[in-house]
Design an enzyme around this catalytic site. Structure first.
Site, short mmCIF file in Angstrom:
data_model
loop_
_atom_site.label_atom_id
_atom_site.label_comp_id
_atom_site.label_asym_id
_atom_site.label_seq_id
_atom_site.Cartn_x
_atom_site.Cartn_y
_atom_site.Cartn_z
N ARG A 127 14.75 -72.32 39.49
CA ARG A 127 14.41 -71.15 38.69
C ARG A 127 13.86 -70.06 39.62
NH1 ARG A 127 9.28 -69.87 35.80
NH2 ARG A 127 9.78 -68.22 34.32
N HIS A 147 9.82 -61.01 36.36
CA HIS A 147 8.60 -61.74 36.70
C HIS A 147 7.61 -60.73 37.30
CE1 HIS A 147 6.95 -65.95 37.69
NE2 HIS A 147 5.96 -65.10 37.84
N GLU A 158 6.24 -64.92 31.12
CA GLU A 158 4.83 -64.71 30.76
C GLU A 158 4.52 -63.26 30.40
OE1 GLU A 158 2.26 -66.35 33.73
OE2 GLU A 158 3.01 -68.39 33.45
N ASN A 198 5.14 -72.49 30.10
CA ASN A 198 4.34 -72.56 31.32
C ASN A 198 2.95 -73.04 30.95
OD1 ASN A 198 6.56 -71.43 32.52
ND2 ASN A 198 5.57 -69.55 33.18
N TYR A 247 -0.89 -74.67 32.68
CA TYR A 247 -1.74 -75.08 33.80
C TYR A 247 -3.04 -75.73 33.33
CZ TYR A 247 1.49 -72.45 36.67
OH TYR A 247 2.64 -72.01 37.30
N GLU A 272 7.04 -73.92 34.17
CA GLU A 272 6.05 -73.88 35.26
C GLU A 272 4.96 -74.89 34.96
OE1 GLU A 272 4.19 -70.22 36.48
OE2 GLU A 272 6.05 -69.08 36.29
N TRP A 313 5.93 -75.78 39.69
CA TRP A 313 5.47 -74.57 40.36
C TRP A 313 4.54 -75.00 41.48
CZ3 TRP A 313 6.94 -69.58 39.96
CH2 TRP A 313 6.20 -68.67 40.73
#
Length: 475
Positions: free
Chosen positions: A95, A139, A184, A313, A315, A379, A426
């Site tokens: 990606r 992005h 995002e 995505n 985290y 991600e 990522w």
């Protein structure tokens, strides 16, 4: 090696395969991800003009150590070797993002063929090495000329994005069959225009809300362009950094704080894109900021143009309670009502809590709310303070533990009926980490930025073994 079959994966939410360890479904897509400004460098070559991140990174005090993406990981010049690294790892998908100002300087007019040629070469190199290219159109690198004209708070930027999409689709649409419109948009709207910690560094609740809508409009407009330009088998998607939100306590006030943040963090995109509506509570919560008159008749029909999959995505989670934020936060209409509490447990070098359950919670929420939509984890990863030792090795056991826990959460979600079709780690390379400059390392490949030497970390070897067995070892 022959070129990979670039058609979308055909698995449809099947359970993981039985056997030793945690096996993933046949056809599961194992990828890595990067972003143009973070790795490409060559900031002024072949006609590229400045993006908002070129300008922002040159503004004193905005990026740690005054770092810029001028050279970054020098990927534009080292691309064949970086693709070779991916092949050695065994990844099935890569990606990448296309740099808008490299392809269409100043955000208007015809494409610069020299800029498109880099992406043509990248795609050809990937296919020649058996890797499916996954193109992200945006992005965060808005051409500075468009920001000077008002940026994402202005409606015209969405129209300019549709024109840029057409240029890229014409150039790559015969070989790239998986496309993502935006990465995002929450960060672009609220960190870029709300609290100003990202480019372009503006601080306005109204600008952030306007930008969010115009991102949605740009997405829907781009989907329509892609449908016109691409073969019918092409997969069109959007990637969102959805927030995993938890109340600090089970009180009504804390649950309402979660509702407020969910509206401005998640449903501000989910509802227009998948349901063709604005969240009514968001409109009410932000009535002191705007009357939303910038949303015109027909806009929500465009924003809700159907897509084939959703990128997620993730985290870390957020713990929310009633109260007031201790510092300026990009939560238009919510600051005086909510507070954030650091989650317990281990933390990454970004000071983000490590909590894989948050990923499971997001994936199962989407299963329940959008039951027929395939998902990709586009991600997931962690920054740690790793370094090359005297023997030239990079040992990063914390990252391995992080990745193992989060892939376990993905496997658990699939077992519970979530149609997750792939995972993109990522990141492939250490890179320019936005406002943190080069002080944070997310890569599974270490980059010595002075020499541009690449060193495969232990986490990369671990990931290669996961891909080879299509699962996680246990026992």
């Amino acid at each position: 090696m022959t070129a990979v079959d670039a058609r979308p994966a055909t698995s449809t939410g099947t359970r993981p395969e039985p056997g030793t360890g945690l096996r993933f479904p046949t056809g599961f897509r194992w990828g890595t991800a990067t972003a143009a400004y973070q790795i490409e460098g060559a900031a002024t070559e072949n006609g590229r003009t400045p993006s908002i991140w070129d300008t922002f990174s040159r503004t004193p005090g905005k990026v740690r150590n005054g770092d810029t993406g001028d050279i970054a990981a020098d990927h534009l010049h080292r691309m064949p070797d970086d693709v070779k690294l991916m092949k050695e790892l065994g990844v099935t998908d890569y990606r990448f993002s296309v740099s808008w100002p490299r392809v269409q300087p100043m955000g208007r007019g015809p494409a610069v063929e020299r800029g498109l040629d880099f992406y043509r070469r990248l795609v050809d190199e990937l296919l020649a090495n058996g890797i499916r290219p996954v193109a992200t159109l945006y992005h965060w690198d808005l051409p500075q000329e468009l920001e000077d004209a008002g940026g994402w708070p202005e409606r015209d930027t969405a129209h300019r994005f549709a024109e840029y999409t057409d240029l890229v689709a014409r150039a790559l649409g015969d070989r790239v069959t998986t496309w993502t419109t935006l990465n995002e948009p929450w960060c672009g709207a609220f960190l870029g225009y709300g609290n100003g910690v990202h480019a372009p560094g503006r601080t306005s609740d109204l600008a952030a809300l306007r930008a969010a809508h115009h991102f949605n409009l740009a997405h829907g407009s781009a989907v329509r362009v892609l449908r016109d330009r691409l073969p019918s088998a092409a997969e069109v998607s959007l990637t969102l950094n959805l927030h995993a939100l938890r109340p600090l306590t089970d009180t009504k006030a804390d649950r309402d704080a979660v509702r407020r943040i969910d509206a401005v963090a998640n449903r501000i995109f989910l509802d227009p894109v998948f349901h063709g509506r604005l969240p009514q509570d968001l409109v009410e919560d932000t009535s002191g900021v705007t009357d939303w008159s910038f949303v015109r008749d027909g806009d929500l029909e465009v924003t809700s143009t159907p897509i084939d999959s959703l990128g997620v995505n993730y985290y870390s989670p957020s713990v929310v309670s009633a109260g007031s934020s201790a510092s300026p936060a990009p939560w238009a209409g919510a600051e005086e009502h909510v507070a954030f509490t650091p989650a317990a447990g281990p933390r990454t070098a970004m000071d983000w809590p490590v909590d894989a359950n948050g990923l499971y919670e997001l994936l199962t929420r989407l299963r329940d709310e959008l039951p027929h939509l395939p998902l990709l984890v586009t991600e997931n990863g962690a920054a740690y303070d790793d370094y090359a030792d005297p023997e030239g090795q990079v040992h990063d056991p914390e990252r391995v533990a992080y990745l193992d826990a989060h892939l376990t959460a993905v496997h658990r979600a699939i077992e519970d009926g979530v149609d997750v079709r792939g995972y993109f780690l990522w990141s492939l390379l250490d890179n320019f980490e936005w406002a943190y400059g080069y002080s944070k390392r997310f890569g599974i490949v270490h980059v010595d930025f002075a020499s541009q030497r690449r060193t495969v970390k232990d986490s990369a070897r671990w990931y290669a073994a996961v891909i080879a067995r299509n699962g996680l070892a246990r026992g």
